[in-house]
Enzyme design. Structure first.
Site, PDB file in Angstrom:
ATOM      1  N   CYS A 153      -6.310   7.005  -7.358  1.00  0.00           N
ATOM      2  CA  CYS A 153      -6.897   6.296  -8.013  1.00  0.00           C
ATOM      3  C   CYS A 153      -8.518   6.204  -8.444  1.00  0.00           C
ATOM      4  O   CYS A 153      -8.850   5.905  -9.608  1.00  0.00           O
ATOM      5  CB  CYS A 153      -6.994   4.711  -6.961  1.00  0.00           C
ATOM      6  SG  CYS A 153      -5.629   4.095  -6.486  1.00  0.00           S
ATOM      7  N   ASP A 183       6.249  -2.756  -3.504  1.00  0.00           N
ATOM      8  CA  ASP A 183       4.640  -3.238  -3.939  1.00  0.00           C
ATOM      9  C   ASP A 183       4.483  -4.367  -4.163  1.00  0.00           C
ATOM     10  O   ASP A 183       6.005  -5.045  -4.777  1.00  0.00           O
ATOM     11  CB  ASP A 183       4.912  -2.780  -5.621  1.00  0.00           C
ATOM     12  CG  ASP A 183       4.027  -2.591  -6.223  1.00  0.00           C
ATOM     13  OD1 ASP A 183       3.401  -3.506  -6.167  1.00  0.00           O
ATOM     14  OD2 ASP A 183       4.014  -2.102  -7.287  1.00  0.00           O
ATOM     15  N   ARG A 201       2.379  -6.159  -5.438  1.00  0.00           N
ATOM     16  CA  ARG A 201       1.557  -7.029  -6.613  1.00  0.00           C
ATOM     17  C   ARG A 201       2.123  -7.935  -7.352  1.00  0.00           C
ATOM     18  O   ARG A 201       3.625  -8.238  -7.786  1.00  0.00           O
ATOM     19  CB  ARG A 201       1.043  -5.898  -7.479  1.00  0.00           C
ATOM     20  CG  ARG A 201       0.154  -5.015  -6.727  1.00  0.00           C
ATOM     21  CD  ARG A 201      -0.288  -3.403  -7.173  1.00  0.00           C
ATOM     22  NE  ARG A 201       0.526  -2.557  -7.373  1.00  0.00           N
ATOM     23  CZ  ARG A 201       0.079  -1.583  -8.125  1.00  0.00           C
ATOM     24  NH1 ARG A 201      -0.471  -1.547  -8.849  1.00  0.00           N
ATOM     25  NH2 ARG A 201       1.121  -0.895  -8.156  1.00  0.00           N
ATOM     26  N   LYS A 203       4.717  -1.135 -15.208  1.00  0.00           N
ATOM     27  CA  LYS A 203       3.503  -1.942 -15.844  1.00  0.00           C
ATOM     28  C   LYS A 203       3.757  -2.537 -17.021  1.00  0.00           C
ATOM     29  O   LYS A 203       3.394  -3.871 -17.710  1.00  0.00           O
ATOM     30  CB  LYS A 203       2.200  -0.806 -15.160  1.00  0.00           C
ATOM     31  CG  LYS A 203       1.512  -1.491 -14.223  1.00  0.00           C
ATOM     32  CD  LYS A 203      -0.218  -0.872 -14.376  1.00  0.00           C
ATOM     33  CE  LYS A 203      -0.634  -1.164 -12.801  1.00  0.00           C
ATOM     34  NZ  LYS A 203      -1.094  -0.420 -12.813  1.00  0.00           N
TER      35      LYS A 203
END
Ligand code: GTP
Ligand code: ZN
Length: 352
Positions: free
Chosen positions: A225, A284, A286, A312
């Site tokens: 990240c 995930d 998100r 994404k």
């Protein structure tokens, strides 16, 4: 009357209640997060009725408890079970050291909307998804919610409002502005870093970065990240224009405390996906609608998206943001993140 809390406001209160260890009323149940429950409150709840432990099907799978309902299991709580017993079911930290938790018996039949809503609320409060449920009359003073509307509201997309913006020259890009956006659901703020003055009528170089305290701030070697963040900003600085969304979805949406629980499980030999599952989360958690909404709000309808994650790209397209190009964002590997990156490629479809 306008001074009465709306559903979204009541949910924000309920999240705070659960985090502090206070039960909330969901339909005809009292619901308390196991993570924050105290022995005194457990005793009080027991006096009101027979407690049942709601767990996600993911957690139930690890515990070998039968999940009769879609996505969740209702584990009967024995009369002699104490808080330690409940915590051991909620938290996988000691699963390997103390593998035998059972036999566990689970309820079937009956309405589980309240249980489902309670687990969704615990997740949205970034607590372990394990909630003690007691069918009982509402208790005065506790936050009250109806399960159906609660579930519907939690699935709703938060609306983000711009709060403040200012120039912040960055090492990687001197012409930068930081915009702060606040969601209407009481949740955490999200940021947009606008680099240069990108025209709104051509696809902008864009990055959706999910917060990673360990990688972004501490320079952790366990993930990619930090270097991804710097490399994206540098690329935008060099191009003279770009937009980086810094979304506060730490730990792929499970929060920093749960991410540390996941890291502890990774030290016990589980990979990043298995660790999430053992904690009771999906791989995930998100909500990528947020990123798309922010881009649109800033006036960007088309992007050149810097990512290795095809999900994404698909999510942006599904939310009406055109992705004209996927720009890979590959950063150097190291001995600590090698396994993590391999699992991302094998299990999460990342193109690395
Ligand atoms: N739950 C969990 N989250 C992690 C772990 N390692 C990193 N994260 C979080 O994962 C998020 C970064 O997501 P990634 O899946 O690496 O990358 P991505 O954003 O989906 O894809 P890219 O756009 O290609 O970077 C950040 O929120 C990190 O805090 C882990 O082991 N467990
Ligand atoms: Zn990270």
């Amino acid at each position: 009357m306008s001074l009465v809390p709306t559903l979204a406001e009541t949910i924000a209160r309920a999240r705070a209640d659960l985090r502090m260890g206070l039960p909330v009323v969901i339909g005809d149940h009292l619901a308390a997060a196991v993570e924050t429950l105290t022995p005194g409150r457990l005793d009080d709840l027991r006096r009101l009725g027979r407690p049942v432990l709601a767990l996600t099907a993911r957690r139930a799978e690890t515990l070998k408890a039968r999940a009769y309902d879609e996505g969740l299991a209702r584990v009967k709580v024995p009369d002699d079970a104490d808080l330690g017993w409940l915590r051991a079911l909620a938290d996988p930290a000691d699963d390997l050291r103390v593998p035998m938790k059972g036999p566990l018996f689970t309820d079937r039949d009956g309405d589980v909307t309240a249980h489902c809503a309670a687990l969704a609320l615990a997740k949205s409060a970034q607590l372990l998804p394990a909630v003690l449920m007691v069918a009982a009359d509402p208790v005065a003073g506790l936050t009250r919610l109806s399960p159906g509307p609660l579930l519907a509201q939690l699935a709703q997309e938060a609306v983000l409002a711009p709060v403040a913006a200012a120039r912040v020259p960055l090492l990687a890009a001197e012409r930068s502005r930081l915009h702060i956006f606040r969601p209407d659901d009481g949740g955490t703020e999200h940021y947009a870093i606008e680099i240069g003055d990108p025209p709104r009528n051509t696809p902008v170089l864009a990055r959706l970065h999910s917060a990673c305290f360990t990688g972004d701030v501490l320079g952790s070697l366990k993930c990619d990240c930090g270097p991804q963040l710097q490399s994206a900003l540098t690329a935008m600085g060099q191009a003279g224009a770009g937009v980086l969304l810094y979304l506060n979805q730490e730990g792929r949406g499970i929060g920093l405390a749960n991410k540390m629980r996941a890291y502890d499980l990774q030290d016990q030999g589980f990979d990043t996906v298995e660790a999430n599952h053992r904690l009771g989360f999906e791989d995930d958690e998100r909500d990528f609608r947020l990123g798309a909404a922010l881009l649109k709000r800033l006036g960007f309808g088309a992007v050149r998206l810097m990512t290795n994650n095809p999900r994404k790209v698909a999510m942006m397209e599904a939310q009406g943001v055109t992705v004209t190009e996927r720009v890979p964002l590959i950063v150097p590997r190291n001995p600590f993140n090698e396994g993590y990156l391999d699992v991302k490629a094998q299990k999460s479809g990342h193109i690395l």
